[in-house]
Design a protein around this motif. Structure first.
Motif, PDB file in Angstrom:
ATOM      1  N   MET A   1       0.893  -1.203  -0.080  1.00 53.61           N
ATOM      2  CA  MET A   1      -0.012  -0.089  -0.123  1.00 53.61           C
ATOM      3  C   MET A   1       0.795   1.170  -0.018  1.00 53.61           C
ATOM      4  SD  MET A   1      -3.119  -0.608  -0.251  1.00 53.61           S
ATOM      5  CE  MET A   1      -4.015   0.912   0.445  1.00 53.61           C
ATOM      6  N   ALA A   2       1.901   1.198   0.843  1.00 52.51           N
ATOM      7  CA  ALA A   2       2.926   2.535   0.747  1.00 52.51           C
ATOM      8  C   ALA A   2       3.539   2.632  -0.640  1.00 52.51           C
ATOM      9  CB  ALA A   2       3.730   2.081   1.958  1.00 52.51           C
ATOM     10  N   GLN A   3       3.958   1.517  -1.327  1.00 53.31           N
ATOM     11  CA  GLN A   3       4.666   1.539  -2.662  1.00 53.31           C
ATOM     12  C   GLN A   3       3.651   1.968  -3.421  1.00 53.31           C
ATOM     13  OE1 GLN A   3       6.143  -2.408  -3.571  1.00 53.31           O
ATOM     14  NE2 GLN A   3       6.928  -1.623  -5.677  1.00 53.31           N
ATOM     15  N   THR A   4       2.470   1.528  -3.792  1.00 55.87           N
ATOM     16  CA  THR A   4       1.502   1.948  -4.592  1.00 55.87           C
ATOM     17  C   THR A   4       0.823   3.414  -4.385  1.00 55.87           C
ATOM     18  OG1 THR A   4      -0.438   0.622  -3.548  1.00 55.87           O
ATOM     19  CG2 THR A   4       1.267  -0.284  -5.426  1.00 55.87           C
ATOM     20  N   PHE A   5       1.144   3.981  -3.210  1.00 54.95           N
ATOM     21  CA  PHE A   5       0.478   5.349  -3.096  1.00 54.95           C
ATOM     22  C   PHE A   5       0.652   6.250  -4.030  1.00 54.95           C
ATOM     23  CE2 PHE A   5       0.954   9.850  -1.097  1.00 54.95           C
ATOM     24  CZ  PHE A   5      -0.353  10.086  -0.487  1.00 54.95           C
ATOM     25  N   PRO A   6       1.633   6.687  -4.843  1.00 57.27           N
ATOM     26  CA  PRO A   6       1.401   7.376  -5.971  1.00 57.27           C
ATOM     27  C   PRO A   6       0.746   7.134  -7.274  1.00 57.27           C
ATOM     28  CG  PRO A   6       3.682   7.076  -5.222  1.00 57.27           C
ATOM     29  CD  PRO A   6       3.037   6.112  -4.473  1.00 57.27           C
ATOM     30  N   HIS A   7       0.441   5.805  -7.183  1.00 61.45           N
ATOM     31  CA  HIS A   7      -0.460   5.318  -8.281  1.00 61.45           C
ATOM     32  C   HIS A   7      -1.885   5.642  -8.104  1.00 61.45           C
ATOM     33  CE1 HIS A   7      -1.740   3.243 -11.800  1.00 61.45           C
ATOM     34  NE2 HIS A   7      -2.175   1.936 -10.948  1.00 61.45           N
ATOM     35  N   ARG A   8      -2.116   5.482  -6.667  1.00 65.35           N
ATOM     36  CA  ARG A   8      -3.626   5.762  -6.045  1.00 65.35           C
ATOM     37  C   ARG A   8      -3.951   7.136  -6.103  1.00 65.35           C
ATOM     38  NH1 ARG A   8      -2.061   2.002  -2.412  1.00 65.35           N
ATOM     39  NH2 ARG A   8      -1.668   3.709  -0.880  1.00 65.35           N
ATOM     40  N   ARG A   9      -2.964   7.977  -5.841  1.00 68.43           N
ATOM     41  CA  ARG A   9      -3.267   9.428  -6.124  1.00 68.43           C
ATOM     42  C   ARG A   9      -3.364   9.976  -7.383  1.00 68.43           C
ATOM     43  NH1 ARG A   9      -5.654  11.815  -2.494  1.00 68.43           N
ATOM     44  NH2 ARG A   9      -4.908  13.688  -3.319  1.00 68.43           N
ATOM     45  N   GLN A  10      -2.655   9.664  -8.309  1.00 73.31           N
ATOM     46  CA  GLN A  10      -2.729  10.162  -9.654  1.00 73.31           C
ATOM     47  C   GLN A  10      -4.222   9.394 -10.356  1.00 73.31           C
ATOM     48  OE1 GLN A  10       0.711  10.339 -12.305  1.00 73.31           O
ATOM     49  NE2 GLN A  10       2.318  10.373 -10.472  1.00 73.31           N
ATOM     50  N   GLU A  11      -4.310   8.174  -9.851  1.00 76.61           N
ATOM     51  CA  GLU A  11      -5.696   7.398 -10.418  1.00 76.61           C
ATOM     52  C   GLU A  11      -6.924   8.561  -9.898  1.00 76.61           C
ATOM     53  OE1 GLU A  11      -8.321   3.582  -9.487  1.00 76.61           O
ATOM     54  OE2 GLU A  11      -6.023   3.244  -9.734  1.00 76.61           O
ATOM     55  N   ILE A  12      -6.693   8.808  -8.769  1.00 82.42           N
ATOM     56  CA  ILE A  12      -8.000   9.827  -8.111  1.00 82.42           C
ATOM     57  C   ILE A  12      -8.119  10.953  -8.979  1.00 82.42           C
ATOM     58  CG2 ILE A  12      -8.650  10.749  -6.147  1.00 82.42           C
ATOM     59  CD1 ILE A  12      -7.536   8.655  -4.331  1.00 82.42           C
ATOM     60  N   LEU A  13      -6.847  11.344  -9.118  1.00 85.40           N
ATOM     61  CA  LEU A  13      -6.829  12.764  -9.600  1.00 85.40           C
ATOM     62  C   LEU A  13      -6.999  13.099 -11.071  1.00 85.40           C
ATOM     63  CD1 LEU A  13      -3.789  14.251  -7.525  1.00 85.40           C
ATOM     64  CD2 LEU A  13      -6.334  14.641  -7.210  1.00 85.40           C
ATOM     65  N   GLN A  14      -6.536  12.128 -11.815  1.00 88.82           N
ATOM     66  CA  GLN A  14      -6.797  12.077 -13.446  1.00 88.82           C
ATOM     67  C   GLN A  14      -7.821  11.273 -13.858  1.00 88.82           C
ATOM     68  OE1 GLN A  14      -2.864  10.683 -15.092  1.00 88.82           O
ATOM     69  NE2 GLN A  14      -1.597  11.928 -13.848  1.00 88.82           N
ATOM     70  N   ASP A  15      -8.152  10.066 -13.269  1.00 87.54           N
ATOM     71  CA  ASP A  15      -9.264   9.360 -13.655  1.00 87.54           C
ATOM     72  C   ASP A  15     -10.683   9.629 -13.004  1.00 87.54           C
ATOM     73  OD1 ASP A  15      -7.267   8.243 -15.303  1.00 87.54           O
ATOM     74  OD2 ASP A  15      -7.084   6.542 -13.967  1.00 87.54           O
ATOM     75  N   MET A  16     -10.404  10.205 -11.970  1.00 87.34           N
ATOM     76  CA  MET A  16     -11.747  10.544 -10.922  1.00 87.34           C
ATOM     77  C   MET A  16     -12.656   9.465 -11.193  1.00 87.34           C
ATOM     78  SD  MET A  16     -12.218  14.534 -11.844  1.00 87.34           S
ATOM     79  CE  MET A  16     -12.327  14.423 -13.635  1.00 87.34           C
ATOM     80  N   PRO A  17     -12.260   8.125 -10.512  1.00 85.52           N
ATOM     81  CA  PRO A  17     -13.401   7.251 -10.756  1.00 85.52           C
ATOM     82  C   PRO A  17     -14.504   7.050  -9.686  1.00 85.52           C
ATOM     83  CG  PRO A  17     -11.404   6.480  -9.388  1.00 85.52           C
ATOM     84  CD  PRO A  17     -11.149   7.713  -9.992  1.00 85.52           C
TER      85      PRO A  17
ATOM     86  N   VAL B   1     -16.690   6.026  -6.727  1.00 82.50           N
ATOM     87  CA  VAL B   1     -16.169   5.334  -5.545  1.00 82.50           C
ATOM     88  C   VAL B   1     -16.553   3.661  -5.319  1.00 82.50           C
ATOM     89  CG1 VAL B   1     -16.868   5.308  -3.020  1.00 82.50           C
ATOM     90  CG2 VAL B   1     -16.946   7.426  -4.041  1.00 82.50           C
ATOM     91  N   ALA B   2     -17.603   3.203  -5.812  1.00 81.23           N
ATOM     92  CA  ALA B   2     -17.594   1.820  -6.123  1.00 81.23           C
ATOM     93  C   ALA B   2     -16.750   1.032  -6.978  1.00 81.23           C
ATOM     94  CB  ALA B   2     -19.028   1.448  -6.753  1.00 81.23           C
ATOM     95  N   ASP B   3     -16.021   1.814  -8.150  1.00 80.69           N
ATOM     96  CA  ASP B   3     -15.104   1.172  -8.903  1.00 80.69           C
ATOM     97  C   ASP B   3     -13.745   1.229  -8.022  1.00 80.69           C
ATOM     98  OD1 ASP B   3     -17.018   0.682 -10.582  1.00 80.69           O
ATOM     99  OD2 ASP B   3     -16.536   2.822 -11.753  1.00 80.69           O
ATOM    100  N   PHE B   4     -13.631   2.353  -7.219  1.00 80.84           N
ATOM    101  CA  PHE B   4     -12.519   2.507  -6.865  1.00 80.84           C
ATOM    102  C   PHE B   4     -11.988   1.548  -5.596  1.00 80.84           C
ATOM    103  CE2 PHE B   4      -9.411   4.635  -3.741  1.00 80.84           C
ATOM    104  CZ  PHE B   4      -8.362   4.944  -4.470  1.00 80.84           C
ATOM    105  N   LYS B   5     -13.348   1.204  -4.980  1.00 85.00           N
ATOM    106  CA  LYS B   5     -13.400   0.200  -3.984  1.00 85.00           C
ATOM    107  C   LYS B   5     -13.098  -1.177  -4.204  1.00 85.00           C
ATOM    108  CE  LYS B   5     -16.157   0.430  -0.218  1.00 85.00           C
ATOM    109  NZ  LYS B   5     -17.313   0.499   0.431  1.00 85.00           N
ATOM    110  N   SER B   6     -13.537  -1.454  -5.421  1.00 88.41           N
ATOM    111  CA  SER B   6     -13.228  -2.919  -6.071  1.00 88.41           C
ATOM    112  C   SER B   6     -11.791  -3.083  -6.418  1.00 88.41           C
ATOM    113  CB  SER B   6     -13.909  -2.890  -7.387  1.00 88.41           C
ATOM    114  OG  SER B   6     -13.787  -1.895  -8.417  1.00 88.41           O
ATOM    115  N   ARG B   7     -11.076  -1.804  -6.971  1.00 86.70           N
ATOM    116  CA  ARG B   7      -9.666  -1.866  -7.375  1.00 86.70           C
ATOM    117  C   ARG B   7      -8.828  -1.752  -6.069  1.00 86.70           C
ATOM    118  NH1 ARG B   7      -7.944  -0.713 -12.072  1.00 86.70           N
ATOM    119  NH2 ARG B   7      -6.027   0.626 -11.372  1.00 86.70           N
ATOM    120  N   TRP B   8      -9.026  -1.014  -5.191  1.00 86.74           N
ATOM    121  CA  TRP B   8      -8.201  -0.826  -3.765  1.00 86.74           C
ATOM    122  C   TRP B   8      -9.160  -1.439  -2.680  1.00 86.74           C
ATOM    123  CZ3 TRP B   8      -3.233   0.189  -4.847  1.00 86.74           C
ATOM    124  CH2 TRP B   8      -3.035   0.720  -6.258  1.00 86.74           C
TER     125      TRP B   8
END
Length: 454
Positions: free
Chosen positions: A311-327, A329-336
């Motif tokens: 989780m610490a290693q993939t933190f940048p990936h999560r943040r960029q996914e939230i800011l760029q893709d704006m998924p 909530v349900a989709d984001f919960k299924s991915r993370w």
């Protein structure tokens, strides 16, 4: 019965805790170190020093015989944390109000004296060197400039102290100063506010009074304007170099001609690591592979440490996914799915803000308990009677945990809310018990606990 003892624990510059020990001074240094580890969240190897009254300085502690009430204890860190990834171990996995399984003993009263801005997320920064380690400081420190700039400023300060003459700035000197200040500001935030720029310029003229401006009410008005434009140019330079926090606001990246150029994505007030870059050697594709590995790790038992590291290693990936893709909530919960456990919510909060969520919340609750109690006493009617019944439990069991429970319940009633929707009380046997609901709570061996529902 041994009288309670209060100790001032100094963890570092602008970082100290008041520790109240109801059972008095521990018998040996190891017991005292264990209490400091539990209450102060120190995960590194450390030794202790105490303030000696004879010499009026800190001396190495070899025993607790010389300790007394109101003494000062300094923590000297001598090693690195045992686990460099994940959240601070002092932050419990849920808002646990003094249960034995948490890192907080309800019989010990801890008041945090340092401001939230002074605390840093050392665990997150060690897992990813691209992350910022602290929020905007209360007192901005002017960096050391290049040798030639420091030489000119030293002579200018000497001349100013001698006869009050201000330094005549050459364009190259001013540009070098502004460039260094912009680089230092970028360590904290890419988009400083007007008050942030004022802090920097004020610190500049205080450290180097020869740079003050004639006829300016503040002494740095022109510096502030110049720094504002320099920061804009500096952001443009970093954007061309691929800084994620700035590239995300590129019109080419957004790809929508209807988007106003001033509608940029900026961090909120408490967000320090808003959109971090990928670590060296990592790409979006490699981090996506780590996410898939993380999903498989979730299916294994007793795998918390590996999940924390991933989780610490993939933190940048999560943040960029939230800011760029704006998924959604349900989709984001299924991915993370791992993110939505109480432990990882605390860890993610600390990665973004560098502030430990649970300990900060509890510290502010403790600091405001007296004021809230006064407000509760002025409440009348049915709500007032309910609050009086709730707060009466403190008279029977005046511990930190009980005060927190009663204060939160009383606050819920004061706001016309049902405290049962916020607090869950239960008795557990020696077996592991899990509360199945949408509110995730920690599993463990408990006797009597009270949790804030998440």
């Amino acid at each position: 019965m041994t009288a309670p003892t209060k100790l001032l624990i100094i963890l570092g510059e602008n970082n100290a805790l008041k520790l109240t020990l109801p059972l008095g001074i521990p018998k040996n240094v190891n017991e005292l170190k264990a209490e400091i580890e539990n209450q102060c969240g120190v995960s590194e190897q450390f030794r202790l020093q105490y303030m000696d009254t004879d010499f009026n300085q800190f001396l190495n502690m070899t025993s607790t015989f010389d300790l007394k009430d109101m003494d000062k204890i300094k923590v000297i860190k001598t090693g690195v944390p045992e686990t460099s990834t994940g959240s601070n171990e002092s932050s419990v996995s849920s808002f646990n109000l003094g249960s034995p399984c948490s890192g907080h003993n309800p019989d010990y009263d801890t008041d945090i004296l340092s401001s939230p801005e002074s605390r840093s997320s050392s665990s997150s920064s060690s897992a990813n060197s691209t992350l910022r380690s602290e929020a905007w400081p209360l007192d901005f420190r002017i960096p050391e400039f290049s040798f030639d700039v420091e030489l000119q400023l030293t002579k200018g300060n000497q001349e100013f102290q001698a006869n009050g003459t201000l330094l005549t700035l050459k364009p190259k000197l001013k540009s070098d100063i502004l460039e260094s200040l912009s680089s230092e500001i970028m360590k904290y935030k890419a988009y400083p506010s007007d008050s942030n720029l004022s802090d920097v310029c004020q610190a500049l003229v205080v450290k180097h009074p020869c740079l003050k401006e004639k006829g300016s009410e503040t002494g740095f008005s022109a510096w502030k304007i110049s720094l504002k434009y320099k920061m804009s140019n500096y952001r443009g330079k970093l954007k061309n170099l691929g800084c994620s926090e700035l590239v995300i606001n590129s019109l080419k990246r957004r790809g929508n001609s209807n988007v106003h150029p001033n509608q940029v994505k900026k961090p909120r007030r408490a967000e320090v690591n808003f959109c971090p870059d990928y670590p060296a050697g990592e790409t979006r594709e490699s981090q996506e592979e780590e996410r898939l590995v993380l999903l498989s790790e979730l299916k294994k038992k007793n795998n918390n440490e590996t999940i924390k590291a991933k989780m610490a290693q993939t933190f940048p990936h999560r943040r960029q996914e939230i800011l760029q893709d704006m998924p959604f909530v349900a989709d984001f919960k299924s991915r993370w799915p791992a993110l939505f456990s109480p432990r990882e919510i605390n860890a993610e909060f600390q990665r973004i803000t560098t502030i430990p969520l649970t300990s900060t919340f509890m510290a502010q609750l403790d600091n405001n308990t007296t004021k809230l109690t006064k407000v509760f006493r002025n409440k009348g009617g049915t709500s007032g009677r309910k609050i009086t019944e709730i707060m009466a439990a403190i008279d029977e069991n005046d511990t930190v945990a009980m005060r927190r429970v009663c204060t939160l319940k009383g606050l819920a009633v004061y706001l016309n809310e049902d405290p049962n929707s916020l607090i869950k009380e239960y008795q557990a046997s020696n077996q592991i018990e899990t509360i199945s609901s949408n509110k995730n709570l920690t599993d463990g061996n408990f006797s009597s606990h009270t949790f804030i529902r998440l």
